[in-house]
Scaffold this motif. Structure first.
Motif: not given
Length: 481
Positions: A176-195
């Motif tokens: 679960g932590v691996v999924v959360e880490l990947v999801a959190a990093v991906g979410l941050v990248a996508l949100l920053l990409g939509q600045s």
């Protein structure tokens, strides 16, 4: 580097008068996963983003590094204690050894109460995520009742997994932590990409917000409650010391790594959300019915947004496992010392699965009772959840305070983790703990309710808890005598 002989780890237990009962199967990453699962930024921030934003607007971001700095001081003290006392029970075990057995008991009593409430509160977070994924999860019309239903189902599943032993529990939490880490990093990248604006947005404060009687600082003090809701529980790795290989080395690292990872990813997630929000004046951003899940879907669209809301739902599940594991081991450790009612039963470890089944079942049952209470008294339950954070930090304060008193009396111990910095860091941890407790417990109507007994809930609930604890402690002392 060769692994240490497990008998060396168990020697600490036998010297303390305990019989080794758990199976040592947790490595470095598994210990880290336990602490990070509890902190779980995709649970805490997703669930509570609207609280901070409501009070101070985008500038509430700055409460995050401030709370992190204060909690880091406490985490450094706990890392030192985990190295000295690698026993099950975490702050309960530590406080009783650097302080007195009576202090340890009251720390355990307060902390256990906070963990049971936290377990129920985390389980309620499925109401924020699951109906957003599929309307069919809204089984009951009343949101409070539906939240209780989903929460009971989650705690039942958590009780089953906690009763199956540490290895299965650790594998599920690690995955679960691996999924959360990947999801959190991906979410941050996508949100920053939509600045749609620059990072300077974090300097924008909300005009006309509530001051709480403290002028310009009032909104930021209130907004800091959001960060305080997320950044605690990093001591979980220390409570699993008897199930960890080489706990004197791995548990302190895991405590610090979990807090550092959560703080970094959480800060990036907050910045990503603020720079990508289509409309900072959108009233749903500071509403519990909207908040961060609403923002994510607006920015990323329904399909991709749903994927990350699903990741948040998984994070809630894993966080529930971690809170349940910590609560069960705290109860087990107290029962093993004869410090609870029904101690002989609660201190049993299943010989096949090596799990404290009775303690896990008792904790789960108490949390389900709170969820049932939430169905008819949602506002009071919300106040109790706020107070539980006060209790957690009170347990932390009593533990770091006892450590500071020991330092003053005996001087710096040779070979300690913090060395000559131990005294200043410990003093800062104590001062920070006092400030945090006062701030979270401040009688704010927007957090606790409008009635006087709601606004002063932190003082009233804490008084009742400590009074009940004094009665239970006295009864147990008489039986022991």
């Amino acid at each position: 580097m060769p692994l240490p002989d497990p008998t060396d780890d168990d020697r600490d237990l036998t010297q303390a008068g305990y019989r080794p009962q758990f199976l040592r199967g947790l490595g470095g990453f598994a210990a880290f996963a336990a602490g990070f699962s509890y902190l779980s930024i995709l649970t805490g921030i997703v669930q509570n983003f609207h609280l901070g934003y409501r009070e101070a607007g985008p500038a509430f971001f700055w409460t995050w590094p401030v709370v992190f700095a204060g909690q880091l001081c406490a985490a450094l003290c706990f890392a030192e204690l985990a190295r000295r006392y690698p026993y099950c029970g975490g702050v309960y075990a530590w406080a009783g050894r650097v302080g007195t057995p009576a202090l340890g008991w009251f720390v355990g009593w307060v902390y256990l109460a906070s963990l049971v409430v936290t377990l129920a509160a985390v389980a309620l977070a499925w109401q924020v995520t699951l109906p957003a994924l599929w309307p069919g999860f809204q089984v009951l019309d009343a949101p409070a009742s539906n939240a209780a239903l989903l929460g009971v189902a989650l705690i039942a599943l958590s009780t089953l997994l906690n009763a199956r032993g540490t290895r299965l529990l650790a594998r599920v939490m690690a995955a679960g932590v691996v999924v959360e880490l990947v999801a959190a990093v991906g979410l941050v990248a996508l949100l920053l990409g939509q600045s749609v604006r620059g990072p300077g947005v974090v300097l924008e404060a909300r005009e006309g917000g509530p001051t709480g009687g403290l002028d310009a600082f009032g909104p930021f003090l209130a907004a800091a409650v959001m960060a305080a809701y997320v950044m605690y529980g990093f001591d979980t790795a220390g409570s699993l010391a008897e199930e960890t290989v080489d706990p004197r080395r791995r548990a302190p690292r895991a405590i610090l790594q979990a807090l550092l990872a959560a703080a970094l990813l959480g800060a990036l997630l907050l910045v990503g959300a603020l720079v990508s929000a289509p409309d900072l004046a959108d009233p749903l951003l500071d509403d519990g019915a909207g908040g961060l899940p609403y923002l994510i879907k607006r920015v990323l669209g329904d399909t991709l947004g749903t994927v990350f809301v699903a990741a948040a739902a998984l994070a809630v599940f894993v966080c529930t496992l971690a809170v349940h594991a910590l609560a069960a081991r705290t109860l087990f450790a107290m029962a093993r010392d004869g410090a609870t009612p029904f101690a002989s039963r609660l201190s049993r470890v299943d010989p096949e699965h090596r799990a404290p089944r009775a303690a896990a079942a008792a904790v789960g049952a108490l949390a389900c009772l709170l969820l049932a209470f939430n169905s008819d008294h949602e506002q009071l339950m919300t106040a109790l959840v706020c107070v539980s954070i006060v209790w957690t930090n009170l347990a932390y304060l009593l533990t770091t305070g006892a450590l500071l008193v020991e330092r003053v009396r005996r001087g710096p111990a040779p070979g300690t983790l913090l060395g000559r910095w131990g005294g200043p860091v410990n003093a800062l941890a104590v001062a920070w703990g006092g400030v945090l407790i006062v701030n979270i417990g401040w009688p704010r109507e927007r957090f606790y309710g409008s009635e006087w007994y709601q606004r002063f809930g932190a003082l009233l609930f804490s008084g009742l808890l400590l009074g009940a604890g004094a009665v239970v402690y006295r009864v147990l002392r008489r039986r022991s005598a």
